[in-house]
Scaffold this motif. Structure first.
Motif, mmCIF file in Angstrom:
data_model
loop_
_atom_site.group_PDB
_atom_site.id
_atom_site.type_symbol
_atom_site.label_atom_id
_atom_site.label_comp_id
_atom_site.label_asym_id
_atom_site.label_seq_id
_atom_site.Cartn_x
_atom_site.Cartn_y
_atom_site.Cartn_z
ATOM 1 N N LEU A 124 0.850 -1.187 0.000
ATOM 2 C CA LEU A 124 0.000 0.000 0.000
ATOM 3 C C LEU A 124 0.888 1.239 0.000
ATOM 4 C CD1 LEU A 124 -2.912 1.178 0.261
ATOM 5 C CD2 LEU A 124 -2.483 1.287 2.720
ATOM 6 N N ARG A 125 0.672 2.087 -0.999
ATOM 7 C CA ARG A 125 1.402 3.358 -1.081
ATOM 8 C C ARG A 125 0.484 4.467 -0.583
ATOM 9 N NH1 ARG A 125 3.141 3.713 -7.181
ATOM 10 N NH2 ARG A 125 0.941 3.240 -7.436
ATOM 11 N N LEU A 126 1.056 5.437 0.095
ATOM 12 C CA LEU A 126 0.308 6.574 0.624
ATOM 13 C C LEU A 126 0.635 7.808 -0.208
ATOM 14 C CD1 LEU A 126 0.910 5.979 4.442
ATOM 15 C CD2 LEU A 126 -1.065 5.290 3.079
ATOM 16 N N LEU A 127 -0.406 8.421 -0.778
ATOM 17 C CA LEU A 127 -0.227 9.604 -1.629
ATOM 18 C C LEU A 127 -1.129 10.719 -1.132
ATOM 19 C CD1 LEU A 127 0.885 10.985 -4.197
ATOM 20 C CD2 LEU A 127 -1.000 9.918 -5.456
ATOM 21 N N TYR A 128 -0.520 11.837 -0.792
ATOM 22 C CA TYR A 128 -1.236 13.027 -0.329
ATOM 23 C C TYR A 128 -1.227 14.031 -1.478
ATOM 24 C CZ TYR A 128 -2.167 17.207 2.495
ATOM 25 O OH TYR A 128 -2.699 18.358 3.013
ATOM 26 N N VAL A 129 -2.415 14.435 -1.941
ATOM 27 C CA VAL A 129 -2.499 15.362 -3.065
ATOM 28 C C VAL A 129 -3.108 16.672 -2.579
ATOM 29 C CG1 VAL A 129 -3.473 15.771 -5.343
ATOM 30 C CG2 VAL A 129 -2.685 13.492 -4.741
#
Length: 187
Positions: free
Chosen positions: A112-117
């Motif tokens: 699981l990758r965490l991406l904050y946009v």
């Protein structure tokens, strides 16, 4: 040769039918429940994104200038965090809980990758909260419809490894529900 009587044959057949019924009954009950629409453990704590859409062509520019690769070399899902305006205490608390949900996946945490946009949070706690997140910006604002309107809030989207958006967790979502969903999906 000893030929069994009709009464003993009938008793043997009844026993055989009873044994078959014991094994067939759970299958019959499961089929009836399934046809009635009841399926245990399939409910998600988020909302399905319908119609399904692919994020593969959405241009997310990372802080280092590179474009985020939705389709990874390994089958890894992305948990996308979309903050409302002014990501402060509540927003950072939820980001921290989402990061912790990833940790609870144990050996599967790297799936699981965490991406904050969005605009990253600032302040003394922000660096510690954001250490596990990749930060990017939505170049063409294609994710604006999913972003919460209120201040100090965050929404999340679970995205399949091929870029297909699966589930939307609207602002105010239960982080424990998200954790349970991640544990069901990522094995």
């Amino acid at each position: 040769m000893n030929d069994p009587s009709p009464a003993s044959r009938r008793a043997s057949r009844i026993k055989l039918l009873l044994v078959a019924a014991v094994f067939a009954m759970p299958l019959l009950v499961a089929m009836i429940l399934s046809l009635a629409g009841w399926q245990p453990g399939t409910r998600s704590h988020g909302d399905p994104i319908l119609p399904q859409r692919s994020f593969a062509k959405i241009d997310i520019r990372l802080a280092d200038g590179k474009t985020y690769a939705w389709k990874d070399s390994e089958p890894r899902m992305t948990l996308l965090a979309l903050p409302g305006s002014d990501c402060m205490d509540n927003c950072m608390r939820l980001l921290h809980l989402m990061s912790n949900a990833r940790v609870t996946l144990n050996k599967n945490a790297d799936r699981l990758r965490l991406l904050y946009v969005g605009e990253p949070p600032h302040g003394p706690k922000a660096a510690a909260v954001m250490q596990d997140w990749q930060v990017g910006s939505d170049v063409e604002q294609k994710l604006a419809s999913f972003r919460p309107r209120g201040p100090d809030s965050v929404a999340a989207i679970l995205v399949e490894s091929n870029g297909t958006a699966l589930t939307l967790y609207r602002a105010g979502f239960d982080p424990n529900g998200l954790k349970k969903d991640l544990q069901k999906v990522i094995r």
